[in-house]
Design an enzyme around this catalytic site. Structure first.
Site, mmCIF file in Angstrom:
data_model
loop_
_atom_site.group_PDB
_atom_site.id
_atom_site.type_symbol
_atom_site.label_atom_id
_atom_site.label_comp_id
_atom_site.label_asym_id
_atom_site.label_seq_id
_atom_site.Cartn_x
_atom_site.Cartn_y
_atom_site.Cartn_z
ATOM 1 N N HIS A 110 0.800 -1.222 0.000
ATOM 2 C CA HIS A 110 0.000 0.000 0.000
ATOM 3 C C HIS A 110 0.834 1.275 0.000
ATOM 4 C CE1 HIS A 110 -4.452 1.038 1.066
ATOM 5 N NE2 HIS A 110 -3.999 1.745 0.049
ATOM 6 N N ASP A 137 -9.883 -0.671 3.530
ATOM 7 C CA ASP A 137 -8.716 -1.226 4.218
ATOM 8 C C ASP A 137 -9.107 -1.653 5.629
ATOM 9 O OD1 ASP A 137 -6.061 -1.683 5.193
ATOM 10 O OD2 ASP A 137 -5.287 -0.105 3.896
ATOM 11 N N HIS A 139 -6.791 -1.324 7.901
ATOM 12 C CA HIS A 139 -5.928 -0.430 8.666
ATOM 13 C C HIS A 139 -6.084 1.004 8.174
ATOM 14 C CE1 HIS A 139 -4.100 -4.459 8.420
ATOM 15 N NE2 HIS A 139 -3.735 -4.259 9.675
ATOM 16 N N ASP A 141 -3.564 3.282 8.092
ATOM 17 C CA ASP A 141 -2.348 3.712 7.378
ATOM 18 C C ASP A 141 -2.043 5.192 7.597
ATOM 19 O OD1 ASP A 141 -2.216 1.128 6.465
ATOM 20 O OD2 ASP A 141 -3.046 1.558 4.493
ATOM 21 N N HIS A 154 4.132 1.065 4.299
ATOM 22 C CA HIS A 154 2.768 0.888 3.789
ATOM 23 C C HIS A 154 1.736 1.365 4.806
ATOM 24 C CE1 HIS A 154 2.135 -3.542 5.394
ATOM 25 N NE2 HIS A 154 2.637 -2.744 6.306
ATOM 26 N N ASP A 241 -7.367 -2.214 -0.607
ATOM 27 C CA ASP A 241 -6.454 -3.155 0.034
ATOM 28 C C ASP A 241 -7.171 -4.488 0.203
ATOM 29 O OD1 ASP A 241 -4.957 -4.624 2.057
ATOM 30 O OD2 ASP A 241 -3.980 -2.747 2.591
ATOM 31 N N ASP A 243 -6.943 -6.645 2.392
ATOM 32 C CA ASP A 243 -7.381 -6.973 3.748
ATOM 33 C C ASP A 243 -8.653 -6.241 4.172
ATOM 34 O OD1 ASP A 243 -6.632 -4.416 4.719
ATOM 35 O OD2 ASP A 243 -4.705 -5.124 5.465
ATOM 36 N N GLU A 286 -1.665 -4.981 -1.897
ATOM 37 C CA GLU A 286 -1.365 -5.915 -0.813
ATOM 38 C C GLU A 286 -1.673 -7.378 -1.119
ATOM 39 O OE1 GLU A 286 0.373 -5.328 1.826
ATOM 40 O OE2 GLU A 286 0.330 -3.147 2.055
#
Length: 329
Positions: A110, A137, A139, A141, A154, A241, A243, A286
């Site tokens: 990312h 995402d 997360h 970030d 990332h 992303d 995830d 990712e």
């Protein structure tokens, strides 16, 4: 070029696909194989079958000479390589937008979004278009070198794009753009570091976590984001992303967090984004084929990107505004 018409008619939009096999921003090796896995899973063929002219520019390669980046206060692993990737990607996405095409960036971790969105933001600034970012995402970030517990870059992409201090050396004097903090929408979040939590509150970032999605549903929350972009006659960049999706559906990622979007929630997001007509650029990041199960994640990503570019379960006439409003009431 009439940018508004191009974005509203995504089924006619020419796509520029750019591979960014970058793994230096992540804590685990393997994301550099992501672009190849997406192509192997049939991404280019699928987009062409949907009627899109596709120019696949292949994968970018790091130059032999890396930029000189001043020392940072804190942890920022491989910042010279991240800077080189970011500067290349910024040029590529800027040129794609300038040429009237829709940039699709295949990652890679990312950290590539620093460059891809930096170039899109530069284009939007030059053409007086408001840029919004939908960050799908697990997360947020939003770490900086001074706050990151790992130093993996990332986890700093969104922070750099919103002008957080400590990352100025990534671009140096190279042209690029930024994102207004109020125009960043973090969607599907379920893992935030303590220091990130403070920054996100102070900057007024819109954080739509999985608790809100569970309570109110994907459609209502995403519609709010889309309506903001439409009201501003803006352009939406989607940074997707792997995830974001629950790892039971997409295990091929190095940063799995349980409790993510379901198969149908992820497709609904993409279908609504297509129908909105506001999306102008895309990152897919990712994917780590080394951690995948017989291509399961790559195949799902191809299907999701297909939904973003117009694949439907069943072709149907467009609903009138009144009919759509009645159904969503």
């Amino acid at each position: 070029m009439n940018m508004q018409n191009n974005f509203e008619n995504t089924h006619k939009q020419k796509l520029t696909v750019i591979g960014a096999p970058i793994e230096e921003g992540a804590g685990r090796l393997g994301a550099l194989m992501g672009p190849a896995a997406l192509r192997t899973a049939g991404l280019i063929r699928t987009l062409e079958e949907l009627g899109h002219p596709v120019e696949d520019r292949g994968d970018l390669r790091l130059p032999e000479t890396l930029p000189v980046v001043p020392p940072v206060a804190g942890l920022a692993h491989h910042i010279e390589k991240i800077a080189a990737w970011s500067r290349m990607l910024s040029v590529e996405t800027y040129e794609a937008m300038k040429n009237g095409t829709f940039p699709v960036i295949l990652g890679g971790d990312h950290s590539l979004s620093m460059g891809s969105i930096g170039g899109v933001a530069r284009y939007c600034e030059e053409h007086s278009r408001e840029l919004f970012v939908l960050w799908l995402d697990a997360h947020s970030d939003f770490n900086t070198p001074a706050t990151s517990p790992s130093g993996n870059m990332h986890g700093m992409s969104a922070a750099l794009l919103c002008r957080e201090p400590g990352l100025e050396g990534v671009f140096g004097d190279e042209p690029h753009g930024f994102v207004k903090p109020e125009n960043l929408h973090l969607f599907g979040i379920r893992s935030i570091d303590k220091t990130e939590r403070v920054l996100l509150r102070e900057r007024g970032i819109d954080v739509i976590d999985m608790r809100q999605i569970d309570e109110f549903g994907v459609a209502k929350l995403l519609r709010r984001v889309i309506e903001r972009v439409q009201k501003a006659n803006g352009i939406l960049h989607v940074s997707f992303d792997v995830d974001f999706i629950d790892p039971s559906f997409a295990p091929g990622v190095g940063t799995t967090v349980p409790g993510g979007a379901t198969y149908r929630e992820a497709h609904l997001v993409m279908e609504m984004l297509h129908d909105s007509g506001v999306v102008g650029s895309l990152d897919v990041v990712e994917l780590n084929p080394f951690l995948d199960e017989r291509g399961k994640s790559a195949l799902l990503l191809v299907d999701l990107v297909a939904s973003l570019f117009g694949r439907q379960i069943f072709d149907k006439p467009n609903l009138s505004d009144q009919s759509a409003a009645a159904l969503s009431a």
